[in-house]
Design an enzyme around this catalytic site. Structure first.
Site, mmCIF file in Angstrom:
data_model
loop_
_atom_site.group_PDB
_atom_site.id
_atom_site.type_symbol
_atom_site.label_atom_id
_atom_site.label_comp_id
_atom_site.label_asym_id
_atom_site.label_seq_id
_atom_site.Cartn_x
_atom_site.Cartn_y
_atom_site.Cartn_z
ATOM 1 N N GLU A 87 15.370 6.759 -6.014
ATOM 2 C CA GLU A 87 14.815 5.415 -5.767
ATOM 3 C C GLU A 87 15.486 4.371 -6.670
ATOM 4 O O GLU A 87 15.761 3.254 -6.233
ATOM 5 C CB GLU A 87 13.293 5.440 -5.964
ATOM 6 C CG GLU A 87 12.620 6.155 -4.785
ATOM 7 C CD GLU A 87 11.248 6.752 -5.075
ATOM 8 O OE1 GLU A 87 10.534 6.242 -5.968
ATOM 9 O OE2 GLU A 87 10.876 7.739 -4.398
ATOM 10 N N THR A 103 13.391 0.290 19.732
ATOM 11 C CA THR A 103 13.819 -0.751 18.777
ATOM 12 C C THR A 103 15.022 -0.360 17.907
ATOM 13 O O THR A 103 16.016 -1.087 17.900
ATOM 14 C CB THR A 103 12.642 -1.225 17.889
ATOM 15 O OG1 THR A 103 11.989 -0.073 17.340
ATOM 16 C CG2 THR A 103 11.649 -2.053 18.667
ATOM 17 N N ARG A 153 3.163 -2.206 6.792
ATOM 18 C CA ARG A 153 3.625 -1.424 7.942
ATOM 19 C C ARG A 153 5.141 -1.542 8.033
ATOM 20 O O ARG A 153 5.712 -2.545 7.611
ATOM 21 C CB ARG A 153 3.023 -1.948 9.264
ATOM 22 C CG ARG A 153 1.512 -1.811 9.402
ATOM 23 C CD ARG A 153 1.058 -0.372 9.559
ATOM 24 N NE ARG A 153 -0.387 -0.303 9.770
ATOM 25 C CZ ARG A 153 -1.286 -0.246 8.785
ATOM 26 N NH1 ARG A 153 -0.910 -0.243 7.528
ATOM 27 N NH2 ARG A 153 -2.576 -0.175 9.082
ATOM 28 N N TYR A 205 4.554 7.006 -11.038
ATOM 29 C CA TYR A 205 4.604 8.473 -10.961
ATOM 30 C C TYR A 205 3.690 9.130 -11.990
ATOM 31 O O TYR A 205 3.218 10.243 -11.788
ATOM 32 C CB TYR A 205 6.051 8.975 -11.122
ATOM 33 C CG TYR A 205 6.813 8.904 -9.821
ATOM 34 C CD1 TYR A 205 6.869 9.991 -8.965
ATOM 35 C CD2 TYR A 205 7.441 7.724 -9.428
ATOM 36 C CE1 TYR A 205 7.548 9.927 -7.761
ATOM 37 C CE2 TYR A 205 8.126 7.639 -8.231
ATOM 38 C CZ TYR A 205 8.169 8.752 -7.396
ATOM 39 O OH TYR A 205 8.831 8.676 -6.194
#
Ligand SMILES: Cc1cc2nc3c(=O)[nH]c(=O)nc-3n(C[C@H](O)[C@H](O)[C@H](O)COP(=O)(O)OP(=O)(O)OC[C@H]3O[C@@H](n4cnc5c(N)ncnc54)[C@H](O)[C@@H]3O)c2cc1C
Ligand code: HEM
Length: 395
Positions: A137, A273, A201, A95
């Site tokens: 997070e 999916t 991905r 960050y």
């Protein structure tokens, strides 16, 4: 945190920043990736080229600037970004680099207008947003099992099967023998080395949680840039049973609400999916609620999980399969039920006691959302996933 003077400066300069935001974000990514080439292993190069990631970041900043005093209104956006960040292994330390680069980009685009006071106010704004994400997070990472330091671990491909034209499933087992728990609807990130850099991905988990394997189901991209191979094609062409892939823990906020309300699933193409995982989970849990399953495909050759869907029984389930262009041999009410989906058909499925789970392309999801809300469905009951960075159109 911003003090009140900084808040006033941010609000006063917001129109100027907003007007130049897309230029600032483009400059930001240019500096970030030029000065930190290792980050090319983390960012999706296609989302860079298409500008989807820049748009998503710019819109998220604009939404945050308008709502930081009412964080409840943007909880979903914050959680969604945090989940994506954790899935690619973003660290708290990064960050600082990102913040410094963002301010450098603001300086670069706005020039002398940016006084020290304005710069400090925008730095404080950045850290207000960053601190919220870092905290979210940290909590997510604490709740995921131990991985290697980059938040990925190695899985072996134990099966690779065709599901439809250009769509295939990979069955994967962790090399350390430890499978993760996941919520139906969540995705994993996977990483492959393509040329000089790695590419990450996301792929939704397409089967029910079990003790043996995880399954992802991938559509190969047919048209891709000649100078960069598509990850889906790379996997299709080069990886076979016995090969390994680096995979993240499961993340994502598009998950089945545990409440037993009635459900309508709407998906198109490979968007089936995550909802397949949800549907199989409901079957496994012997859900008693009413379930509508609406699926849009070109025809039987493109109908993903055609056989598997037939085997789903024991629920109060109604399936509505729409083909856009049925093949000569496709049989109505066997292979499919209707030709061509008309969004007005949603009237038939709209009901206040339903939760909606939608996964399809950006344009289909937007039309479904608009139609359902125009039919009076509460927005909180519509949950959606698109397979690209979110544009954050928050009304
Ligand atoms: C949460 C989430 C879940 C997902 N789940 C699934 C899933 O279950 N199954 C699945 O198949 N996919 C899923 N995806 C999509 C997946 O992550 C990949 O985006 C997809 O496989 C395409 O990646 P690729 O590397 O193969 O193609 P890419 O190289 O990323 O190309 C993608 C598209 O961009 C176009 N493109 C490339 N370069 C340019 C350019 N310069 N200008 C304009 N267009 C360009 C290509 O033609 C292609 O159509 C999911 C995505 C997300 C975010
Ligand atoms: C306040 C700071 C930040 C904000 C507001 C922010 C915002 C966002 C947004 C909106 C997305 C898209 C989410 C989606 O897919 O829907 C995203 C994705 C991402 N972010 Fe951040 N981010 C920040 C900090 C960081 C940092 C520090 C890193 C570390 C390098 C980082 C790396 C990434 C990556 C790799 C992605 C996925 C990109 C892609 O798939 O194209 N971000 N971020």
């Amino acid at each position: 945190m911003m003090n009140s003077k900084q808040e006033t400066i941010v609000q006063n300069t917001l129109p100027l920043v907003a007007e130049n935001l897309s230029k600032i974000i483009d400059k930001f990514y240019q500096i970030l990736l030029d000065e930190n080439p290792a980050l090319k292993n983390v960012f999706n190069s296609t989302n860079q080229k298409t500008g989807l990631q820049s748009k998503s970041l710019a819109n998220a900043i604009a939404v945050f600037a308008m709502n930081y005093n009412n964080l409840n209104a943007i909880q979903d956006m914050i959680r969604q970004i945090a989940h994506k960040h954790c899935s690619v292994g973003v660290t708290a330390e990064q960050y600082t680099i990102v913040g410094t680069t963002l301010l450098a980009a603001i300086d670069n685009i706005l020039g002398d207008i940016v006084t020290e006071e304005i710069r400090d106010a925008w730095a404080a704004f950045y850290w207000t947003f960053a601190d919220i994400l870092i905290k979210t997070e940290r909590e997510l990472y604490l709740n995921t099992p131990t991985l290697n330091k980059n938040q990925f671990k190695s899985f072996k491909i134990v099966n690779k099967i065709a599901e439809a034209i250009n769509v295939f499933s990979l069955y994967l087992k962790p090399e350390d023998g430890c499978l993760y728990d996941f919520k139906p609807g969540q995705y994993v990130s996977l990483k492959v080395k393509l040329g000089e850099y790695e590419q990450i991905r996301q792929y939704s988990l397409s089967d029910i949680q079990n003790q043996e394997y995880i399954r992802i189901t991938i559509k190969r991209e047919e048209n891709y840039d000649s100078d960069s191979m598509a990850v889906s094609n790379y996997i299709y062409d080069n990886l076979a049973v016995g090969d390994t892939l680096d995979i993240s823990a499961p993340y994502g906020t598009f998950v089945l609400n545990p409440s037993p309300s009635n459900i309508t699933f709407i998906s198109a193409g490979v968007g089936i999916t995550p909802v397949m995982s949800m549907l199989k989970t409901l079957m496994h849990n012997q859900g008693k609620q009413k379930v509508n399953f609406i699926y849009l495909a070109e025809n039987s050759e493109h109908h993903v999980f055609k056989q598997e869907l037939k085997s789903i029984q024991g629920l109060n389930l109604n399936k509505f399969i729409y083909y856009r262009s049925p093949l000569v041999n496709d049989v109505i009410n066997q292979d499919y039920n209707y030709v061509n989906f008309d969004f007005n058909d949603l009237q038939k499925y709209a009901s206040q006691d339903m939760e909606y789970y939608v996964c399809a392309s950006d344009s289909i999801v937007n039309k479904i959302n608009a139609t359902l809300t125009s039919l009076g469905i509460d927005k909180n009951k519509i949950h959606d996933e698109i397979f690209q960075p979110d544009g954050w159109i928050i009304n």
